[in-house]
Design a protein around this motif. Structure first.
Motif, short mmCIF file in Angstrom:
data_model
loop_
_atom_site.label_atom_id
_atom_site.label_comp_id
_atom_site.label_asym_id
_atom_site.label_seq_id
_atom_site.Cartn_x
_atom_site.Cartn_y
_atom_site.Cartn_z
N ALA A 133 -6.81 7.23 -5.07
CA ALA A 133 -6.18 8.54 -4.93
C ALA A 133 -4.70 8.39 -4.61
N LEU A 134 -4.32 7.27 -4.00
CA LEU A 134 -2.90 7.01 -3.73
C LEU A 134 -2.11 7.00 -5.03
N ASN A 135 -2.67 6.37 -6.06
CA ASN A 135 -1.99 6.34 -7.35
C ASN A 135 -1.87 7.74 -7.93
N ALA A 136 -2.92 8.52 -7.76
CA ALA A 136 -2.89 9.89 -8.28
C ALA A 136 -1.81 10.69 -7.57
N VAL A 137 -1.75 10.53 -6.25
CA VAL A 137 -0.73 11.24 -5.48
C VAL A 137 0.66 10.80 -5.91
N ARG A 138 0.82 9.52 -6.16
CA ARG A 138 2.13 8.99 -6.56
C ARG A 138 2.52 9.49 -7.96
N ASP A 139 1.58 9.42 -8.90
CA ASP A 139 1.92 9.72 -10.30
C ASP A 139 2.03 11.22 -10.56
N ASP A 140 1.23 12.03 -9.88
CA ASP A 140 1.34 13.49 -10.02
C ASP A 140 0.57 14.14 -8.89
N GLU B 143 5.84 5.61 -2.10
CA GLU B 143 6.87 6.12 -1.19
C GLU B 143 7.73 4.93 -0.77
N PHE B 144 8.86 5.20 -0.17
CA PHE B 144 9.69 4.08 0.27
C PHE B 144 9.72 4.05 1.79
N SER B 145 8.95 3.13 2.34
CA SER B 145 8.89 3.04 3.80
C SER B 145 9.74 1.88 4.30
N CYS B 146 10.48 2.13 5.36
CA CYS B 146 11.31 1.09 5.99
C CYS B 146 10.83 0.79 7.39
N SER B 147 9.62 1.21 7.71
CA SER B 147 9.21 1.11 9.11
C SER B 147 8.37 -0.12 9.42
N HIS B 148 8.17 -0.99 8.44
CA HIS B 148 7.32 -2.14 8.71
C HIS B 148 7.81 -3.00 9.89
N VAL C 238 0.84 -1.20 0.00
CA VAL C 238 0.00 0.00 0.00
C VAL C 238 0.88 1.25 0.00
N VAL C 239 1.93 1.23 0.79
CA VAL C 239 2.80 2.40 0.90
C VAL C 239 3.84 2.41 -0.23
N ASN C 240 4.59 1.31 -0.36
CA ASN C 240 5.70 1.31 -1.32
C ASN C 240 5.25 1.14 -2.77
N GLY C 241 4.08 0.52 -2.96
CA GLY C 241 3.59 0.34 -4.32
C GLY C 241 2.52 1.34 -4.68
N TYR C 242 1.36 1.21 -4.07
CA TYR C 242 0.23 2.06 -4.44
C TYR C 242 0.53 3.54 -4.22
N MET C 243 1.22 3.85 -3.13
CA MET C 243 1.49 5.25 -2.83
C MET C 243 2.84 5.69 -3.37
N THR D 246 -4.77 11.70 2.38
CA THR D 246 -4.68 10.42 1.68
C THR D 246 -3.43 9.65 2.09
N LYS D 247 -2.30 10.36 2.14
CA LYS D 247 -1.05 9.69 2.48
C LYS D 247 -1.04 9.22 3.94
N MET D 248 -1.50 10.11 4.82
CA MET D 248 -1.51 9.75 6.24
C MET D 248 -2.40 8.53 6.48
N THR D 249 -3.60 8.57 5.91
CA THR D 249 -4.54 7.47 6.11
C THR D 249 -3.92 6.16 5.66
N ALA D 250 -3.37 6.16 4.45
CA ALA D 250 -2.82 4.93 3.90
C ALA D 250 -1.66 4.43 4.76
N PHE D 251 -0.86 5.36 5.24
CA PHE D 251 0.31 4.96 6.02
C PHE D 251 -0.10 4.34 7.36
N LEU D 252 -1.06 4.98 8.02
CA LEU D 252 -1.54 4.45 9.30
C LEU D 252 -2.25 3.11 9.11
#
Ligand SMILES: Nc1ncnc2c1ncn2[C@@H]1O[C@H](COP(=O)(O)OP(=O)(O)O)[C@@H](O)[C@H]1O
Ligand SMILES: [Mg+2]
Lengths: 256, 446
Positions: free
Chosen positions: B302-309, B167-172, B160-165, B323-329
């Motif tokens: 919307a995650l894809n939209a945020v990621r792509d532009d 971003e590169f998260s290392c906190s898993h 969800v974070v590293n693909g759909y959104m 959108t980002k906060m929700t997905a991350f949490l």
């Protein structure tokens, strides 16, 4: 009270004064144009009004409310929709979902609906989808609904931008060079589409264009921007005959 | 024209033709038939597997399709192949083909008469039965199966974070640790008479029923932790998340190491055996279902939209920060659930299990399986775990082979094996009357 009122807006990029003392009023249903040479600051004005940049000075009133400092998504949700000159579409999102996405702020099913796939969610998504198909139909690209934008030609993408902007239910639509890169045939079609959406939604439209024929035919009044300053404003005839405009900008084009 | 094109790529088309020959008789086989076939196979193995294995010269029924066995004793290759064919391939192929007509009619009728979710539930129950009987053969399988399912939860949520959104998260691993310790403390404090927390507060008999609450508490704790990563990371644009999230993982690890109340570096043991196969299966299904629901909704897309532009997303009314906060949490929550389950499967946790190695594994599963794809993450998690278990006899070489495989995937499919696919369960289980209903159609590109 005008629908949109931009008062004495000035914007600096570092030391560069990109826009100086800019003013604009838009009434409901009005179509106005903005012309000017490359680098004049036209796109910057769009970015200032839609909240992507915050003006260094000045006020922007929408329905009498100052919108300076609001986030772009808030401004968009209030009814200021836009397209992008350089086609800012989403690589991995198909055409239909582009249009659906622009309904984001109107979605009411919330996270519960998104997580658990409630009835309300599916009903609402179906409604959004119907509306999206309608808009795609309107701009004539329904058959591309399930295509990724990376597979589509330029002219189609301009229309995706258009349908997407319309899905935000704008009261004012900002079109940044909607015919850039189009052939003459596509240009005529785009003009038709703009006329049609103007009628169907009673929109105010503010458009940036390079092709004189296009602006002259569509717009009630036109502003000419040079080095961030409006040097002339008036009806298409007045602009065409204004010596300052001819000197600064139109000259080259008219010779063509 | 078509002939000319084919002639240009003779090797590929020959391979393709072979694949189509194999596939041909099975194109109309629906998922229901495959599940019935698999059920027959595992029942055969359960009843005669060991005897059959001895008959053909194997010490006992091979644990993971014989891979580790033949790696240890290569002379057993023919016997292992015979076993696989007799116990798995032949029964599955025969039953799947034999029941296809009946299954197609049944599924079509069921979909007409009862709600789709009930039909899906029937398939899930069958799948559970297959896994259950497969795991019945020995306890090692039971362990591998549960760990693999937990890996699915972790991988899908990280995607969800590293693909759909994007971003590169290392906190898993940090979130898993919070979930693991949160759920463990819940279990030990309330239901177990143990050294650290003393006598149970509630009757231990209630434990298994309240276990979901413990897991959820752990998940929420992970979400709270995620807030500390998200607030500074998503305030401005830029690649801060990778660094902040990595720091977070290290901080959580060292905080736990210094917390004597949960055992410090020695870890925390004695969790009750509540993460049974059905429990882990149910949580995995729930996680995949909810996450898949989310990413297929417009709010999730919307995650894809945020990621792509991001600018365009924002200009189209998308509240990008929310959108980002929700997905991350949300992703952190499921990592926490995964951690809680893990603690109760292993019945022991220590801070060492939530460091760089855990991070490397879950990242590998996400990028191996495919970005922006729930089904890709499931394939990534299952593939990686089975491979990692099967190659165990190779010891140190395992850690050469797996990275090499990963690098090959990265070279030939930079976004992973099954990236950018939509996971539509209804399409997977629907009847397949026509010849063109192969599995690729069931997983439509997004
Ligand atoms: N984000 C930015 N940062 C710095 N300078 C910018 C930025 N955007 C635009 N400019 C500068 O502002 C001026 C106006 O640009 P722009 O509004 O894009 O012109 P136009 O749309 O009229 O062609 C140009 O000189 C451009 O280089
Ligand atoms: Mg411009």
């Amino acid at each position: 009270m005008p629908l949109l009122e931009v008062k004495n807006v000035t914007h600096y990029f570092g030391g560069l004064r990109a826009v100086h003392n800019y003013n604009l009023t838009l009434e409901p249903g009005q179509i106005r144009g903005l012309i000017g040479p490359n680098g004049a600051g036209k796109t910057t004005i769009f970015n200032l009004i839609t909240g992507i940049y915050r003006p260094s000075e000045g006020e922007i009133l929408f329905n009498g409310q100052n919108i300076v400092g609001l986030q772009p998504y808030q401004i968009a949700a209030m009814g200021l929709g836009r397209t992008f000159q350089n086609l800012q579409l989403w690589r991995h999102v198909n055409v239909l979902d582009h249009v659906k996405m622009a309904r984001y702020s109107k979605i009411t099913y919330g996270l519960v609906g998104a997580f658990f796939g409630t009835r309300k969610r599916y009903r609402e998504e179906a409604e959004i989808e119907e509306l999206a198909y309608h808009l795609l139909e309107l701009v004539g690209i329904r058959r591309y609904a399930d295509q990724l934008v990376t597979n589509l030609p330029y002219g189609i993408l301009r229309r995706v931008e258009m349908a997407r902007a319309l899905a935000t239910e704008p009261k004012v639509l900002f079109l940044d060079e909607p015919t850039a890169g189009m052939n003459p045939e596509e240009l005529v079609q785009m003009m038709e589409i703009i006329r049609q959406v103007h009628q169907e939604f009673n929109l105010a439209i503010f458009l940036i264009e390079h092709r004189m024929k296009f602006v002259m035919e569509l717009c009630e009044t036109i502003q000419t921007l040079v080095f961030g300053e409006v040097i002339a404003e008036g009806t298409p005839e007045q602009i065409q005959n204004d010596p300052r405009v001819i000197e600064a900008y139109l000259g080259k084009e008219l010779v063509e | 024209m078509a002939v000319a094109v084919q002639d240009l790529t003779p090797e590929k088309s020959a391979l393709r033709r072979l694949w189509e020959r194999v596939q041909g008789p099975f194109l109309h086989v629906p998922m229901l038939s495959w599940l019935v076939g698999a059920l027959v196979a595992v029942l055969i193995e359960l009843s005669v597997g060991n005897n059959l294995a001895r008959l053909i010269g194997l010490p006992k029924a091979p644990v993971l399709f014989g891979v580790s066995l033949i790696l240890k004793e290569p002379v057993l290759v023919p016997a292992a192949i015979v076993y696989i064919v007799l116990v798995y391939l032949a029964p599955v192929a025969l039953v799947a083909r034999g029941t296809a007509g009946w299954a197609n009619r049944t599924v079509a009728k069921l979909l007409d008469t009862i709600p789709a979710w009930v039909v899906i539930l029937i398939h899930l129950l069958l799948l559970y039965a297959v896994l259950h009987f497969w795991a019945e053969v020995n306890t090692y399988r039971l362990l591998v199966l549960r760990l693999t399912m937990i890996a699915i939860v972790l991988t899908v949520s990280l995607n969800v974070v590293n693909g759909y959104m994007g971003e590169f998260s290392c906190s898993h691993p940090g979130f898993m640790a919070l979930g693991a310790y949160g759920a463990s403390v819940f279990s030990l404090l309330f239901f177990v008479d143990d050294r650290i927390f003393g006598a149970p507060i509630l009757p231990p008999a209630l434990g298994p029923f309240l276990f979901p609450l413990g897991l959820i508490a752990g998940g929420l704790l992970a979400s709270v932790g995620a807030l500390f990563v998200a607030i500074p990371s998503f305030r401005t644009r830029g690649d801060y998340l990778a660094i902040i999230s990595l720091a977070f993982t290290f901080i959580i690890k060292s905080v736990i190491e210094n917390l004597e109340v949960v055992g410090g570096p020695r870890g925390l043991g004695g969790q009750p055996d509540w993460a049974t196969l059905p429990v882990v299966f149910a949580w995995t299904v729930l996680a995949v279902w909810i996450i898949n629901n989310f990413v297929r909704s417009t709010l999730g897309r919307a995650l894809n939209a945020v990621r792509d532009d991001e600018t365009a997303a924002s200009a189209m009314t998308v509240n990008t920060r929310r959108t980002k906060m929700t997905a991350f949490l949300f992703a952190a929550f499921w990592a926490g659930i995964g951690g809680g389950l893990l603690a109760h499967v292993l019945k022991y946790v220590n801070p060492g299990s939530f460091g760089l190695q855990a991070l490397a594994e879950v990242l590998a599963m996400v990028y191996f399986g495919g970005l922006n794809s729930v089904v890709g993450s499931m394939v990534g998690a299952v593939g990686f775990n089975l491979l990692s278990e099967a190659l165990r006899p190779l010891e140190i070489f395992k850690w050469i082979i797996i990275p090499v495989l990963l690098i090959l995937v990265m070279i030939f499919r930079p976004t992973g094996l099954i990236a950018f696919r939509e996971f539509d369960v209804l399409k997977i289980i629907r009847p397949k009357h026509t010849a063109e209903g192969d599995t690729d159609h069931a997983l439509t590109g997004s």
